[in-house]
Write an enzyme that holds these catalytic residues in place. Structure first.
Site, PDB file in Angstrom:
ATOM      1  N   PRO A   1       0.819  -1.220   0.000  1.00 25.46           N
ATOM      2  CA  PRO A   1       0.000   0.000   0.000  1.00 25.46           C
ATOM      3  C   PRO A   1       0.850   1.267   0.000  1.00 25.46           C
ATOM      4  O   PRO A   1       1.980   1.273   0.492  1.00 25.46           O
ATOM      5  CB  PRO A   1      -0.804  -0.104   1.308  1.00 25.46           C
ATOM      6  CG  PRO A   1      -0.434  -1.367   1.965  1.00 25.46           C
ATOM      7  CD  PRO A   1       0.685  -1.994   1.222  1.00 25.46           C
ATOM      8  N   GLY A   2       0.268   2.321  -0.549  1.00 25.58           N
ATOM      9  CA  GLY A   2       0.896   3.637  -0.469  1.00 25.58           C
ATOM     10  C   GLY A   2       1.960   3.918  -1.501  1.00 25.58           C
ATOM     11  O   GLY A   2       2.674   4.913  -1.389  1.00 25.58           O
TER      12      GLY A   2
ATOM     13  N   GLY B   1       1.282   4.243  -4.843  1.00 20.17           N
ATOM     14  CA  GLY B   1       0.729   5.001  -5.976  1.00 20.17           C
ATOM     15  C   GLY B   1       0.103   4.163  -7.066  1.00 20.17           C
ATOM     16  O   GLY B   1       0.050   4.601  -8.219  1.00 20.17           O
ATOM     17  N   LYS B   2      -0.394   2.956  -6.725  1.00 16.08           N
ATOM     18  CA  LYS B   2      -1.004   2.109  -7.756  1.00 16.08           C
ATOM     19  C   LYS B   2      -2.269   2.772  -8.328  1.00 16.08           C
ATOM     20  O   LYS B   2      -2.481   2.798  -9.539  1.00 16.08           O
ATOM     21  CB  LYS B   2      -1.359   0.736  -7.161  1.00 16.08           C
ATOM     22  CG  LYS B   2      -0.182  -0.054  -6.656  1.00 16.08           C
ATOM     23  CD  LYS B   2      -0.570  -1.429  -6.188  1.00 16.08           C
ATOM     24  CE  LYS B   2      -1.541  -1.400  -5.028  1.00 16.08           C
ATOM     25  NZ  LYS B   2      -0.958  -0.805  -3.803  1.00 16.08           N
ATOM     26  N   THR B   3      -3.104   3.282  -7.444  1.00 15.72           N
ATOM     27  CA  THR B   3      -4.369   3.867  -7.890  1.00 15.72           C
ATOM     28  C   THR B   3      -4.149   5.183  -8.632  1.00 15.72           C
ATOM     29  O   THR B   3      -4.738   5.424  -9.693  1.00 15.72           O
ATOM     30  CB  THR B   3      -5.293   4.091  -6.677  1.00 15.72           C
ATOM     31  OG1 THR B   3      -5.461   2.856  -5.975  1.00 15.72           O
ATOM     32  CG2 THR B   3      -6.652   4.602  -7.128  1.00 15.72           C
TER      33      THR B   3
ATOM     34  N   SER C   1      11.438 -18.718   3.460  1.00 10.59           N
ATOM     35  CA  SER C   1      12.642 -17.903   3.262  1.00 10.59           C
ATOM     36  C   SER C   1      13.474 -17.737   4.528  1.00 10.59           C
ATOM     37  O   SER C   1      14.555 -17.156   4.481  1.00 10.59           O
ATOM     38  CB  SER C   1      12.261 -16.516   2.713  1.00 10.59           C
ATOM     39  OG  SER C   1      11.424 -15.837   3.611  1.00 10.59           O
TER      40      SER C   1
ATOM     41  N   LYS D   1      12.827  -6.878   0.454  1.00  9.18           N
ATOM     42  CA  LYS D   1      13.693  -7.286   1.565  1.00  9.18           C
ATOM     43  C   LYS D   1      14.955  -6.434   1.619  1.00  9.18           C
ATOM     44  O   LYS D   1      15.415  -6.038   2.703  1.00  9.18           O
ATOM     45  CB  LYS D   1      14.049  -8.770   1.430  1.00  9.18           C
ATOM     46  CG  LYS D   1      12.849  -9.698   1.611  1.00  9.18           C
ATOM     47  CD  LYS D   1      13.238 -11.144   1.362  1.00  9.18           C
ATOM     48  CE  LYS D   1      12.038 -12.081   1.546  1.00  9.18           C
ATOM     49  NZ  LYS D   1      12.377 -13.492   1.276  1.00  9.18           N
TER      50      LYS D   1
END
Length: 807
Positions: free
Chosen positions: A391-392, A394-396, A712, A755
């Site tokens: 989230p956060g 800038g996908k939208t 992992s 990571k």
């Protein structure tokens, strides 16, 4: 007796049906004395009554038409005027025999006889005493029976009986007040009756209980039991009267409302005609005029014509009128053949994308490739892109930039928590409040059939008994099917093939496999501190200054101060928290400006701490030396990369292994695999094989409230175990990630960029990972991994040789 005669005259004016059910109160009649009882005849002429029971001391008007009854009354009139009155069991029997009438009836005296014009006889008879038929002595021309007179069993002075009579009187008054069939004066009469037995008989004669219930009262010798039966009947009668009144009042209110609405509608119709015609006709003509300008397929044209003809035949007040009108209005509002002109200027598009978003080169290249093919070919099916990342980042907002770059309209649909398939496909018109689905509603709103359509949070779709919205998306997001998308409300197929759908998600694992197969996945990683610094300078700081009224205030943010905010106040992949922190600094500066204090032209570290408080995060915990058995691992989460510790503690015991920290199945298996490998190769690492049976092993991953899983952490757990058993500490500034096998091989894992960024945020300098992950590191901008050393390994021995310090 003149008063009784005048009452009889009054009742003669009522119809025959009413006279059958209206007992009269006698004036001055008491219970019979011993002398009168002794003079009563042993044989009585008998008449059968329909639908009613005569009680002692009650005067009842009856109409006599049967031949046997007329002859019996004539005999009574000729002698002493005594007659036996008994109810018949079946009111439909016109010629009842001895078996068709009850055995117990009432001795009655004929008070008055009137011959009616139709030949029937109306009598006023007064009940005097109950009797039981011993045997019939005559059956023709009328019934005569030998009778035994029954005495009432009165209780001795008993307060409970007085209370029972009082309750009967109260119920009787309430029924008289609420029943429309009983005169209002009946309540006054009840209050003035003092004789208890007569009060009971009078009330019993006036209620509308069933015949067998009244007969059961008459047959009861005990006055107390008779009163209890009457009270039960009164309670049922009162409930029935109240229910009837409630239904009557409701029906009357509904009829009044309907009449009022009809009257108002007629008035409105007259007014509209005076003003120049019915507006409904004007609405229909307006729809037809708009339809002439539409360019739509034949199926839509045919449906519109059919519904407009149906609308013309309807009155505007009918419920279906508004349903059909709204459906036609939707058909006219949809942009059936309306498209915006795409901009094929690739340089301009790239400039727009670069100015709106920093980085994201892979997505920008994909958009430019799509535009290039569109420019050369002229037409192609739009791809279904899916941006996946924390989230956060800038996908939208990237979707809006894409729309601006290619000059298309932009529309966004949030799918988070959507659990009803009808929200996408629409509701059928038969349902009250039906409406088109969100897809068609959005197309209607933007007025074009080729917008950029953002399907936000596609991984957070719900699913319950109302349907599965993700299954409905299969048709919407399939380029081979969405040219004929069917909306349940529209009842037509609509072409969505020109729409550029872009889905966003935080995690691929939560997307249905069939839906994921239709998406072109583009992975987005979190931002590095350098990228966040540039985003803050280019976008966030100017936006926050403008929002807080500081556009004209000279205030500079040095790079090192921005970096301090990023590293010491945030732990995120995106920039939302950074944006909020910058807003907090702007509010602090705005307060200084508003209070006319001096504002420093350049932000300092001290000023940041005044506005935001002391730093929230420190890297000391990751970089300082730890005791043997403690190792720093790298993890991937849906919100970006993260750092976690793995701790191993040994204690005297019998080789029991304990795993804590809210670990998933795969992570527990990684610990078991690491321990098995270390046990099998104990000699190579100078570990006494007997120690595995002499100590208990406890592996713990802190932050136990957070669920953890995945392979992992394999080499991290191996290093932690080896460090605990050998007593060798892990080198400071070291972190690692990789899966381990029983043979000691190190396998590649995912989420490498996230990571690495998490490691850099935490101040880690050396990272150990699988050699196969080298290609993932090389894809990252070299500037963002500056200061990090990568150690690529292929087996467990290399990991331990790099990570463990010498004794």
């Amino acid at each position: 007796m003149s008063e009784i005669n005048s009452m009889f005259d009054m009742l003669l004016n009522q119809n025959e049906q009413e006279m059958e059910f209206m007992p009269i109160v006698p004036l001055g009649e008491d219970e019979m004395n011993e002398e009168e009882r002794a003079s009563l005849p042993a044989n009585l002429p008998i008449i059968a009554l329909r639908n009613t029971v005569l009680f002692p001391n009650v005067v009842l008007p009856i109409t006599v038409a049967r031949e046997k009854s007329v002859k019996a009354i004539a005999e009574a009139q000729r002698t002493d005027k005594w007659i036996g009155v008994i109810a018949q069991k079946d009111s439909n029997n016109d010629n009842p025999g001895p078996d068709d009438i009850y055995e117990i009836g009432t001795l009655a005296k004929v008070v008055k006889q009137i011959k009616m014009p139709d030949g029937n006889i109306t009598l006023f008879i007064m009940g005097r005493m109950r009797f039981k038929i011993e045997k019939y002595t005559q059956t023709d021309p009328y019934y005569v029976a030998q009778v035994a007179y029954l005495e009432d069993e009165y209780p001795k002075k008993d307060p409970s009986f007085d209370a029972l009579i009082s309750s009967i009187k109260d119920y009787g008054e309430r029924i008289a007040q609420q029943s429309p069939n009983i005169p209002s004066e009946a309540g006054i009469v009840l209050r003035n009756i003092e004789q208890q037995s007569f009060l009971m008989h009078f009330i019993a004669s006036n209620i509308s209980s069933k015949l067998h219930e009244k007969q059961a009262m008459l047959e009861e010798n005990n006055i107390t039991l008779r009163a209890e039966k009457l009270l039960n009947l009164l309670q049922s009668e009162l409930q029935l009267v109240e229910l009837k009144n409630e239904i009557t009042n409701k029906t009357r209110a509904d009829i009044d409302r309907q009449q009022r609405e009809y009257f108002l509608q007629q008035q409105m119709k007259s007014i509209k005609e005076e003003l120049g015609g019915d507006p409904n006709d004007r609405e229909i003509k307006d729809l037809q005029k708009r339809a002439e300008e539409m360019k739509w397929p034949d199926s839509a044209k045919s449906l519109f014509k059919k519904n407009i003809e149906k609308l013309e035949r309807m009155h505007s007040s009918t419920p279906d009128y508004s349903v059909i009108y709204n459906h036609l209005d939707l058909m006219l509002d949809l942009p059936w053949d309306t498209y915006t002109q795409d901009s094929y200027d690739l340089k301009k598009a790239q400039k727009v994308l670069d100015s709106d978003h920093y980085g994201m080169d892979k997505i920008k290249d994909r958009i430019l490739e799509y535009l290039a093919v569109l420019k050369l070919k002229g037409d192609m099916k739009s791809p279904i892109l899916c941006f996946v990342g924390p989230p956060g980042i800038g996908k939208t907002s990237l979707g809006r930039s894409i729309a601006s770059a290619i000059s298309r309209k932009y529309v966004r649909l949030s799918l988070g928590g959507l659990h009803d398939e009808s929200e996408l496909r629409g509701h059928r018109k038969t349902y009250i409040g039906a409406m088109p689905g969100r897809i068609i509603q959005s197309i209607r709103k933007v007025k074009t059939s080729n917008p950029v359509f953002i399907l936000d949070e596609v991984d957070k779709l719900g699913k319950d008994f109302r349907g599965d919205p993700s299954s409905a998306l299969l048709e919407i997001l399939d380029p081979e099917q969405n040219n004929s998308f069917y909306d349940n409300y529209l009842e037509l197929e609509y072409d969505l093939s020109k729409v550029l759908f872009i889905a966003t998600a935080n995690s691929l694992s939560d997307i249905q496999p069939a839906l994921r197969d239709r998406l072109e996945i583009i992975q987005l990683s979190g931002y590095s501190p350098e990228e966040k610094t540039e985003i803050a300078k280019r976008h966030l700081i100017p936006k926050q200054k403008e929002m807080h009224g500081l556009g004209k205030v000279p205030l500079k943010f040095p790079d090192k101060v921005i970096l301090k905010i990023i590293q010491e106040y945030t732990r995120e992949s995106g920039v939302r928290e950074l944006d909020r922190l910058l807003a907090g600094i702007m509010r602090s500066v705005a307060k200084q400006v508003a209070m006319e204090d001096e504002v420093a032209p350049q932000l300092t570290d001290e000023r940041v701490e005044v506005a935001l408080g002391k730093p929230r995060y420190t890297n000391d915990i990751y970089t300082k030396g730890h005791p043997p058995g403690v190792v720093v691992g790298l993890a991937w989460t849906s919100v970006g990369g993260d750092i976690l510790f793995i701790e191993t503690s040994l204690s005297k015991g019998k080789g029991v292994v304990t795993l804590t920290g809210n670990l998933g199945t795969v992570m527990k298996e990684s610990a078991t695999t690491a321990l098995s490998f270390l046990r099998a190769h104990a000699d190579e690492f100078n570990i006494d094989i007997n120690r595995f049976e002499e100590v208990n092993i406890h592996i713990h991953v802190p932050e136990g409230a957070v669920p953890k899983d995945g392979p992992s952490a394999g080499i991290t757990m191996l290093t932690s175990l080896a460090s605990a058993f050998t007593g060798r500490k892990v080198k400071p500034y070291y972190a690692m990630t990789g899966e381990i096998t029983l043979r000691g091989q190190v396998l590649a894992v995912g989420g490498i960029k996230e990571k690495i960024l998490a490691a850099k945020r935490a101040g880690i300098k050396d990272i150990v990972m699988c050699n196969q992950n080298r290609k993932d590191v090389e894809e990252i901008n070299a500037q963002y991994v500056k200061g990090l050393r990568f150690h690529y390994v292929e087996n467990a021995a290399e990991v331990l040789g790099l990570a463990l310090m010498k004794k």
